[in-house]
Design a protein around this motif. Structure first.
Motif, PDB file in Angstrom:
ATOM      1  N   ASP A 152       4.858  -5.655   8.379  1.00  0.00           N
ATOM      2  CA  ASP A 152       4.515  -4.336   7.863  1.00  0.00           C
ATOM      3  C   ASP A 152       3.024  -4.045   8.015  1.00  0.00           C
ATOM      4  OD1 ASP A 152       7.228  -3.917   6.757  1.00  0.00           O
ATOM      5  OD2 ASP A 152       6.647  -5.647   5.547  1.00  0.00           O
ATOM      6  N   TYR A 153       2.692  -2.764   8.052  1.00  0.00           N
ATOM      7  CA  TYR A 153       1.312  -2.301   8.195  1.00  0.00           C
ATOM      8  C   TYR A 153       0.787  -1.943   6.806  1.00  0.00           C
ATOM      9  CZ  TYR A 153      -2.549   0.019  10.693  1.00  0.00           C
ATOM     10  OH  TYR A 153      -3.769   0.378  11.205  1.00  0.00           O
ATOM     11  N   LEU A 154       0.398  -2.958   6.071  1.00  0.00           N
ATOM     12  CA  LEU A 154      -0.035  -2.778   4.685  1.00  0.00           C
ATOM     13  C   LEU A 154      -1.470  -2.279   4.610  1.00  0.00           C
ATOM     14  CD1 LEU A 154       1.405  -6.075   3.177  1.00  0.00           C
ATOM     15  CD2 LEU A 154       2.494  -3.821   3.310  1.00  0.00           C
ATOM     16  N   ILE A 155      -1.732  -1.462   3.603  1.00  0.00           N
ATOM     17  CA  ILE A 155      -3.110  -1.026   3.355  1.00  0.00           C
ATOM     18  C   ILE A 155      -3.628  -1.528   2.014  1.00  0.00           C
ATOM     19  CG2 ILE A 155      -2.878   1.013   4.808  1.00  0.00           C
ATOM     20  CD1 ILE A 155      -2.900   2.631   2.114  1.00  0.00           C
ATOM     21  N   SER A 156      -2.718  -2.062   1.183  1.00  0.00           N
ATOM     22  CA  SER A 156      -3.131  -2.540  -0.135  1.00  0.00           C
ATOM     23  C   SER A 156      -2.100  -3.545  -0.641  1.00  0.00           C
ATOM     24  CB  SER A 156      -3.234  -1.351  -1.098  1.00  0.00           C
ATOM     25  OG  SER A 156      -3.724  -1.770  -2.346  1.00  0.00           O
ATOM     26  N   LYS A 214       5.559 -12.718  -7.201  1.00  0.00           N
ATOM     27  CA  LYS A 214       5.736 -11.615  -6.259  1.00  0.00           C
ATOM     28  C   LYS A 214       4.394 -11.060  -5.785  1.00  0.00           C
ATOM     29  CE  LYS A 214      10.188 -11.589  -6.802  1.00  0.00           C
ATOM     30  NZ  LYS A 214      11.047 -12.139  -5.778  1.00  0.00           N
ATOM     31  N   ILE A 215       4.398 -10.594  -4.546  1.00  0.00           N
ATOM     32  CA  ILE A 215       3.279  -9.853  -3.969  1.00  0.00           C
ATOM     33  C   ILE A 215       3.835  -8.488  -3.569  1.00  0.00           C
ATOM     34  CG2 ILE A 215       1.598  -9.715  -2.101  1.00  0.00           C
ATOM     35  CD1 ILE A 215       1.694 -12.789  -1.957  1.00  0.00           C
ATOM     36  N   TYR A 216       3.150  -7.442  -3.980  1.00  0.00           N
ATOM     37  CA  TYR A 216       3.570  -6.082  -3.642  1.00  0.00           C
ATOM     38  C   TYR A 216       2.605  -5.525  -2.607  1.00  0.00           C
ATOM     39  CZ  TYR A 216       6.333  -6.734  -7.809  1.00  0.00           C
ATOM     40  OH  TYR A 216       7.208  -7.237  -8.726  1.00  0.00           O
ATOM     41  N   GLY A 217       3.156  -4.859  -1.612  1.00  0.00           N
ATOM     42  CA  GLY A 217       2.340  -4.274  -0.564  1.00  0.00           C
ATOM     43  C   GLY A 217       2.640  -2.802  -0.391  1.00  0.00           C
ATOM     44  N   LEU A 218       1.621  -2.038  -0.094  1.00  0.00           N
ATOM     45  CA  LEU A 218       1.766  -0.611   0.133  1.00  0.00           C
ATOM     46  C   LEU A 218       1.623  -0.325   1.622  1.00  0.00           C
ATOM     47  CD1 LEU A 218       1.977   2.327  -0.833  1.00  0.00           C
ATOM     48  CD2 LEU A 218      -0.498   2.283  -1.189  1.00  0.00           C
ATOM     49  N   ASP A 219       2.688   0.202   2.220  1.00  0.00           N
ATOM     50  CA  ASP A 219       2.666   0.663   3.605  1.00  0.00           C
ATOM     51  C   ASP A 219       2.581   2.184   3.552  1.00  0.00           C
ATOM     52  OD1 ASP A 219       3.200   1.522   6.193  1.00  0.00           O
ATOM     53  OD2 ASP A 219       4.688  -0.036   6.573  1.00  0.00           O
ATOM     54  N   GLU A 265       5.334   5.170   4.226  1.00  0.00           N
ATOM     55  CA  GLU A 265       5.675   5.621   2.875  1.00  0.00           C
ATOM     56  C   GLU A 265       6.665   4.687   2.180  1.00  0.00           C
ATOM     57  OE1 GLU A 265       6.949   9.684   3.269  1.00  0.00           O
ATOM     58  OE2 GLU A 265       4.912  10.367   3.662  1.00  0.00           O
ATOM     59  N   LYS A 266       6.267   3.415   2.069  1.00  0.00           N
ATOM     60  CA  LYS A 266       7.117   2.486   1.340  1.00  0.00           C
ATOM     61  C   LYS A 266       6.283   1.433   0.624  1.00  0.00           C
ATOM     62  CE  LYS A 266       8.168  -0.015   5.612  1.00  0.00           C
ATOM     63  NZ  LYS A 266       9.222  -0.558   6.464  1.00  0.00           N
ATOM     64  N   ILE A 267       6.847   0.947  -0.460  1.00  0.00           N
ATOM     65  CA  ILE A 267       6.267  -0.162  -1.221  1.00  0.00           C
ATOM     66  C   ILE A 267       7.176  -1.359  -0.984  1.00  0.00           C
ATOM     67  CG2 ILE A 267       5.700  -1.048  -3.505  1.00  0.00           C
ATOM     68  CD1 ILE A 267       5.214   1.890  -4.339  1.00  0.00           C
ATOM     69  N   LEU A 268       6.571  -2.481  -0.639  1.00  0.00           N
ATOM     70  CA  LEU A 268       7.338  -3.667  -0.286  1.00  0.00           C
ATOM     71  C   LEU A 268       7.048  -4.797  -1.268  1.00  0.00           C
ATOM     72  CD1 LEU A 268       6.128  -2.931   3.165  1.00  0.00           C
ATOM     73  CD2 LEU A 268       8.558  -3.192   2.790  1.00  0.00           C
ATOM     74  N   MET A 269       7.993  -5.714  -1.379  1.00  0.00           N
ATOM     75  CA  MET A 269       7.828  -6.857  -2.262  1.00  0.00           C
ATOM     76  C   MET A 269       8.083  -8.129  -1.450  1.00  0.00           C
ATOM     77  SD  MET A 269       9.776  -7.666  -5.848  1.00  0.00           S
ATOM     78  CE  MET A 269      11.378  -7.683  -5.104  1.00  0.00           C
TER      79      MET A 269
END
Length: 83
Positions: free
Chosen positions: A51-55, A64-69, A73-77
């Motif tokens: 994924d192309y995470l920005i945060s 857990k680690i949460y990532g913002l793409d 427009e999605k939040i990943l875990m």
């Protein structure tokens, strides 16, 4: 190639690494990595994502680690590795 975001806990430093020149940011979405360091700066683990995470945000209690793409427009875990 550079670190884009970081989160810290009492135990570790989590740094979001983009393996692309800053000039290509926004033009060519690519996978990212989460590099984990101890407080002495020693590498502990790497998590490669597709994924192309920005945060990122860390929940060590739940593992857990949460990532913002943002661009897709999605939040990943992600599950944290055993450290």
């Amino acid at each position: 190639m550079y670190y884009f975001d970081a989160c810290v806990t009492d135990n570790y430093i989590y740094a979001l690494y983009l393996e692309q020149p800053e000039s290509k940011y926004l033009d060519e979405p690519t996978s990212t990595e989460i590099h984990i360091f101890d407080w002495d700066g020693n590498p502990v683990a790497n998590i490669k994502t597709e994924d192309y995470l920005i945060s990122i945000a860390i929940d060590e209690e739940r593992g857990k680690i949460y990532g913002l793409d943002f661009f897709h427009e999605k939040i990943l875990m992600y599950d944290m590795p055993e450290l």
